[in-house]
Design a protein around this motif. Structure first.
Motif, mmCIF file in Angstrom:
data_model
loop_
_atom_site.group_PDB
_atom_site.id
_atom_site.type_symbol
_atom_site.label_atom_id
_atom_site.label_comp_id
_atom_site.label_asym_id
_atom_site.label_seq_id
_atom_site.Cartn_x
_atom_site.Cartn_y
_atom_site.Cartn_z
ATOM 1 N N PRO A 110 34.471 33.379 34.687
ATOM 2 C CA PRO A 110 35.761 33.856 35.686
ATOM 3 C C PRO A 110 35.468 33.304 36.814
ATOM 4 O O PRO A 110 36.415 33.222 37.579
ATOM 5 N N ARG A 111 34.127 33.570 37.691
ATOM 6 C CA ARG A 111 34.181 33.330 39.012
ATOM 7 C C ARG A 111 33.096 32.234 39.183
ATOM 8 O O ARG A 111 32.503 32.016 40.191
ATOM 9 N N GLY A 112 33.006 31.420 38.209
ATOM 10 C CA GLY A 112 32.094 30.301 38.346
ATOM 11 C C GLY A 112 30.736 30.513 37.999
ATOM 12 O O GLY A 112 30.271 31.759 37.768
ATOM 13 N N ARG A 139 50.278 46.118 39.777
ATOM 14 C CA ARG A 139 51.003 44.881 39.431
ATOM 15 C C ARG A 139 50.848 44.493 38.021
ATOM 16 O O ARG A 139 49.982 44.970 37.170
ATOM 17 N N GLU A 140 51.680 43.476 37.674
ATOM 18 C CA GLU A 140 51.551 42.700 36.535
ATOM 19 C C GLU A 140 50.252 41.790 36.474
ATOM 20 O O GLU A 140 49.877 41.486 37.510
ATOM 21 N N PRO A 141 49.529 41.740 35.181
ATOM 22 C CA PRO A 141 48.565 40.944 34.761
ATOM 23 C C PRO A 141 48.712 39.490 35.722
ATOM 24 O O PRO A 141 49.583 38.801 35.495
ATOM 25 N N ALA A 142 47.537 38.964 36.222
ATOM 26 C CA ALA A 142 47.573 37.713 36.971
ATOM 27 C C ALA A 142 47.770 36.809 35.774
ATOM 28 O O ALA A 142 47.006 36.818 34.507
ATOM 29 N N ALA A 148 44.344 35.403 39.974
ATOM 30 C CA ALA A 148 43.552 36.661 39.907
ATOM 31 C C ALA A 148 42.292 36.576 41.274
ATOM 32 O O ALA A 148 42.236 37.600 41.763
ATOM 33 N N ARG A 149 41.864 35.516 41.290
ATOM 34 C CA ARG A 149 40.925 35.376 42.482
ATOM 35 C C ARG A 149 41.838 35.637 43.821
ATOM 36 O O ARG A 149 41.310 36.179 44.807
ATOM 37 N N ARG A 150 42.800 34.942 43.988
ATOM 38 C CA ARG A 150 43.653 35.179 45.217
ATOM 39 C C ARG A 150 43.808 36.490 45.512
ATOM 40 O O ARG A 150 43.930 37.035 46.653
#
Length: 491
Positions: A110-112, A139-142, A148-150
């Motif tokens: 997910p994050r590298g 919020r609604e899921p990305a 998601a990262r932003r």
């Protein structure tokens, strides 16, 4: 015709080498080449390959521009590497079949991915990386990981950890890096095999098939510098703490017979000038050297790297030692004094060993950076690749050693004199002071200082008390006296 002097524009031409990795059969060496991408205003990295016998020129294997950490499969038929291709901000794991074809993306996290290691049979790899970004309940899921990262970066942050940032990384994620496992075939999905709020680092496979890693999973881990070796089954399960040294451990590796080699300090903190020493089980084999087994000498023609894990080969452990402005390679066995393998007035920047052959990167005052090989005992050394041969056409400053004495003590110091300097000539002089304070100057190629010398300056530098690469007493002398004990030496 007078040779041209080295100028600041030459920085844009300069290329450097890192992460030399010799193949299991000792016949080839993979490495990372870093170049300056002026159009994109960044450094570009790619993976290259060269025969270890020097029978052919180096050739580029990957297109980059952010490929790194090449590692051979145990059978030597495949080469894995990390590359930021699909996502500019995160590196994924790619594998290249050396029989032909394009690199295949094997895994993404997910994050590298920050680190990985092949299993001994080549069927799996263990990975290091963070988990999925947490879901915002409001919020609604990305729709994807980029979004998601932003959202994660833009959120209002409540800092609740004592250690929430780190030099070179900035503000750390709230969620810890974990250990993952993935099959070495395309389309496989990584499985997370650890959890918790403590980071895992430096993962490696054990002879019994489990995955060992460095961490501190105690309740006080955020305030402690203690790092221990833990193990987790490759299929997931209970995490076992393997060591209880209560020390600051920075590197480790297992021999095929299960012997654990660690690089750790005598204290539970990595700060304050403490030496890191090589231990084989409960035996410290480097105490009599009274030098640290980390690379502390500043070398601006080499990329920064993590501590070098001890390398096991043919009954010997290979490791690095910083000594009086140089970084050397030694080897050791239990019950025997360490042997110097690669010495001289230089800095060795990376190391791997297989099939009786060493591959490494070297830098010295007359060698900006070069890729080299030698026999496992250090004999037969030769250069495989020099990426900056054009530097020989420049008029360079002369590095002169100075025996600097103060208070009855002699310390290492140098003067880099401008090109064409004549004895008795008066030139503007700069005093360069290293930071840390436990870093050190020494016998590397001083690119930034050579540019100053090319502009007509003399540059003076020294290793005052606090500098590493000397005795532990010397390195710790500035504790509670930084800026007081060292200041008279500069003056």
């Amino acid at each position: 015709m007078t040779p041209q002097q080295l100028g600041e524009r030459d920085i844009l031409r300069f290329r450097t080498i890192s992460d030399a990795q010799v193949s299991p059969d000792g016949r080839q060496v993979a490495f990372v080449l870093t170049e300056q991408d002026t159009a994109a205003d960044r450094q570009a990295t790619s993976v290259w390959l060269v025969p270890a016998d020097g029978s052919a020129e180096s050739r580029r294997l990957t297109t980059g521009p952010r490929d790194s950490r090449p590692r051979w499969s145990p059978d030597g038929r495949r080469l894995a590497f990390l590359g930021a291709r699909e996502r500019e901000w995160a590196k994924d794991l790619h594998v290249l079949d050396l029989a032909g074809g394009e690199p295949v993306r094997i895994a993404e996290l997910p994050r590298g991915i920050t680190g990985y290691r092949w299993s001994p049979d080549g069927a799996h790899l263990c990975l290091l990386g963070g988990p999925e970004y947490p879901v915002d309940p409001d919020r609604e899921p990305a729709p994807n990981r980029e979004e998601a990262r932003r959202r994660y970066q833009e959120r209002v942050r409540h800092v609740s950890r004592f250690r929430y940032r780190l030099d070179g990384q900035g503000v750390l994620d709230d969620e810890a890096r974990q250990v993952w496992v993935v099959e070495s075939s395309q389309g496989a999905q990584p499985r997370q095999v650890t959890d918790g709020d403590a980071d895992a680092s430096s993962a490696a496979w054990m002879p019994d098939g489990r995955i060992a890693f460095l961490s501190n999973r105690e309740p006080d881990h955020d305030r402690s510098g203690v790092t221990e070796v833990y193990a987790v089954p490759a299929g997931g399960g209970a995490v076992e703490r393997l060591t209880r040294y209560e020390k600051a451990m920075i590197a480790f590796r297992f021999a095929p017979d299960g012997t654990l080699a660690t690089v750790r300090s005598d204290w539970g903190t990595p700060y304050g000038g403490a030496h890191h020493r090589l231990w084989l089980g409960d035996e410290c084999v480097t105490r009599d050297l009274d030098r640290t087994s980390t690379a502390v000498v500043l070398a601006d023609t080499m990329t920064g790297r993590e501590a070098l894990d001890p390398e096991w080969h043919d009954g010997w452990w290979y490791f690095e030692v910083s000594d009086a402005g140089s970084v050397h390679v030694y080897r050791a066995q239990a019950g025997r004094a360490p042997q110097l393998v690669l010495g001289g007035r230089r800095v060795v920047g990376s190391l791997s060993v297989a099939s009786g052959r060493l591959a490494f990167v070297s830098s010295s005052p007359d060698d900006p950076v070069s890729l080299r090989v030698a026999n496992a005992d250090g004999t037969g050394e030769r250069v495989l690749f020099e990426p900056n041969a054009w530097v020989c056409d420049r008029s360079l400053g002369t590095l002169r050693a100075i025996d600097l004495q103060h208070g009855g003590e002699t310390i290492d110091a140098w003067a880099l004199l401008p090109p064409g300097f004549r004895e008795g000539q008066r030139v503007p002089t700069l005093l360069y002071i290293h930071g840390g304070p436990h870093s050190a100057y020494g016998w590397s190629f001083p690119l930034a200082l050579q540019i100053l010398a090319g502009a007509g300056y003399a540059v003076v530098l020294c290793n005052p008390p606090g500098s590493q690469g000397y005795s532990q007493d010397f390195a710790q002398r500035v504790r509670a006296g930084w800026g007081e004990v060292d200041f008279p030496y500069f003056m």
